[in-house]
Design a protein around this motif. Structure first.
Motif, PDB file in Angstrom:
ATOM      1  N   VAL A 207      -1.838   5.496   1.510  1.00 16.34           N
ATOM      2  CA  VAL A 207      -1.887   4.483   0.451  1.00 16.34           C
ATOM      3  C   VAL A 207      -3.147   3.633   0.599  1.00 16.34           C
ATOM      4  N   LEU A 208      -3.451   3.232   1.807  1.00 17.51           N
ATOM      5  CA  LEU A 208      -4.642   2.414   2.034  1.00 17.51           C
ATOM      6  C   LEU A 208      -5.930   3.187   1.736  1.00 17.51           C
ATOM      7  N   ASP A 209      -5.918   4.481   2.001  1.00 13.52           N
ATOM      8  CA  ASP A 209      -7.128   5.282   1.813  1.00 13.52           C
ATOM      9  C   ASP A 209      -7.480   5.479   0.339  1.00 13.52           C
ATOM     10  N   ASN A 210      -6.476   5.826  -0.478  1.00 12.79           N
ATOM     11  CA  ASN A 210      -6.849   6.178  -1.863  1.00 12.79           C
ATOM     12  C   ASN A 210      -5.775   5.933  -2.912  1.00 12.79           C
ATOM     13  N   CYS A 211      -4.764   5.136  -2.599  1.00 10.43           N
ATOM     14  CA  CYS A 211      -3.688   4.942  -3.571  1.00 10.43           C
ATOM     15  C   CYS A 211      -3.506   3.488  -3.981  1.00 10.43           C
ATOM     16  N   CYS A 212      -4.433   2.634  -3.611  1.00  9.13           N
ATOM     17  CA  CYS A 212      -4.286   1.216  -3.931  1.00  9.13           C
ATOM     18  C   CYS A 212      -5.658   0.587  -4.099  1.00  9.13           C
ATOM     19  N   ASN A 213      -5.903   0.042  -5.283  1.00 12.86           N
ATOM     20  CA  ASN A 213      -7.193  -0.583  -5.580  1.00 12.86           C
ATOM     21  C   ASN A 213      -7.125  -2.104  -5.654  1.00 12.86           C
ATOM     22  N   ASP A 214      -5.900  -2.639  -5.601  1.00 14.81           N
ATOM     23  CA  ASP A 214      -5.719  -4.081  -5.726  1.00 14.81           C
ATOM     24  C   ASP A 214      -6.061  -4.758  -4.393  1.00 14.81           C
ATOM     25  N   ARG A 215      -6.968  -5.744  -4.449  1.00  9.84           N
ATOM     26  CA  ARG A 215      -7.441  -6.393  -3.230  1.00  9.84           C
ATOM     27  C   ARG A 215      -6.313  -7.097  -2.473  1.00  9.84           C
ATOM     28  N   LEU A 216      -5.483  -7.869  -3.174  1.00  7.73           N
ATOM     29  CA  LEU A 216      -4.401  -8.585  -2.511  1.00  7.73           C
ATOM     30  C   LEU A 216      -3.405  -7.611  -1.909  1.00  7.73           C
ATOM     31  N   ALA A 217      -3.045  -6.585  -2.664  1.00  7.19           N
ATOM     32  CA  ALA A 217      -2.067  -5.610  -2.177  1.00  7.19           C
ATOM     33  C   ALA A 217      -2.565  -4.933  -0.903  1.00  7.19           C
ATOM     34  N   LYS A 218      -3.842  -4.560  -0.884  1.00 11.39           N
ATOM     35  CA  LYS A 218      -4.405  -3.934   0.314  1.00 11.39           C
ATOM     36  C   LYS A 218      -4.378  -4.884   1.502  1.00 11.39           C
ATOM     37  N   SER A 219      -4.665  -6.155   1.244  1.00 10.56           N
ATOM     38  CA  SER A 219      -4.664  -7.144   2.317  1.00 10.56           C
ATOM     39  C   SER A 219      -3.255  -7.375   2.858  1.00 10.56           C
ATOM     40  N   LEU A 220      -2.254  -7.215   1.987  1.00 12.37           N
ATOM     41  CA  LEU A 220      -0.862  -7.405   2.406  1.00 12.37           C
ATOM     42  C   LEU A 220      -0.375  -6.255   3.267  1.00 12.37           C
ATOM     43  N   ILE A 221      -0.721  -5.023   2.887  1.00  5.78           N
ATOM     44  CA  ILE A 221      -0.143  -3.879   3.593  1.00  5.78           C
ATOM     45  C   ILE A 221      -1.002  -3.397   4.757  1.00  5.78           C
TER      46      ILE A 221
END
Length: 263
Positions: A207-221
């Motif tokens: 998910v972190l590599d290529n399934c999420c482009n939202d900055r906040l979401a990436k910072s959360l997970i």
């Protein structure tokens, strides 16, 4: 909220007092159970709160909770269903994708539960770091944390979150790399907990590599990689959300990986 408070001493004192109160008022309790077609709402909420604490890491607290339930006595679960579960049925019964606004609050609630139920200091520190980094992610977006969460969380959650707004936990060891996860039950030596940890960790990396482009979401997970070897309950919260995110945003190999596991 008192039953789930962080202080073991407060929980023990409250439960001991509650046990005596229930013991001294058996006639009233009996009437609340059989006085109408459903169990009195107050008693139902009490039972729900007690059941929510039966996995407390402190064995003395678990004994006190079970003693309180014993004072209430046997109750037909069908009489509780309409009162305990009606309120929750009014809320969402669907998964939040990682980029949904409700994912962050749901995650923080789950992390505070994990923090509270930690069985050792290392586990507690991992959850503390994840909570700290999640709060930092919101703060970096310019959000006022007290205003943002004041109406979302009860006192038992806030008393864990607040000290971590300005905490200074530092990751001293690198994240563990994602391990390959065989299809569940394809190898008899792999336990459910091991499979859950490995697959959650692997999907989190994808998910972190290529399934999420939202900055906040990436910072959360992102910081959640540190807790993929911790409590089963936390991973069971994360896994279906990660699966959903891959099915929504993943590339063909990632989706095929999930479908193979499901089939």
């Amino acid at each position: 909220a008192v039953v789930s408070t962080q202080s073991t001493g407060v929980r023990a004192h409250t439960l001991a007092s509650l046990q005596q109160l229930l013991h001294d008022n058996q006639d009233i309790i009996h009437h609340m159970v059989i006085g109408s077609e459903t169990v009195d709402k107050v008693l139902s909420e009490l039972i729900s709160a007690l059941l929510g604490g039966v996995r407390d890491p402190d064995p003395d607290i678990r004994i006190l909770i079970c003693t309180c339930l014993g004072e209430v006595g046997a109750i037909d679960v069908g009489l509780l269903e309409s009162t305990i579960f009606t309120e929750t049925s009014k809320h969402k019964v669907y998964l939040n994708a990682i980029e949904d606004a409700n994912f962050g609050p749901d995650l923080l609630i789950t992390l505070t539960k994990g923090y509270r139920n930690s069985v050792d200091q290392l586990c507690e520190d991992k959850f503390a770091f994840a909570i700290q980094e999640a709060l930092s992610a919101y703060r970096s977006c310019g959000d006022n944390l007290f205003k943002l969460f004041k109406d979302k969380f009860d006192e038992s959650v806030m008393e864990i979150l607040e000290p971590h707004i300005n905490s200074r936990y530092i990751l001293t060891q690198p994240y563990e790399p994602a391990r390959a996860s065989p299809v569940f039950k394809s190898e008899s030596k792999i336990t459910f907990e091991e499979w859950l940890s490995d697959w959650t960790g692997m999907l989190l990396h994808k998910v972190l590599d290529n399934c999420c482009n939202d900055r906040l979401a990436k910072s959360l997970i992102g910081p959640l990689k540190i807790i993929t070897s911790t409590q089963t309950e936390t991973l069971q919260f994360l896994l279906p959300i990660l699966v959903l995110q891959i099915l929504l945003k993943g590339d063909t190999p990632a989706i095929a990986l999930v479908l193979t596991e499901i089939q």
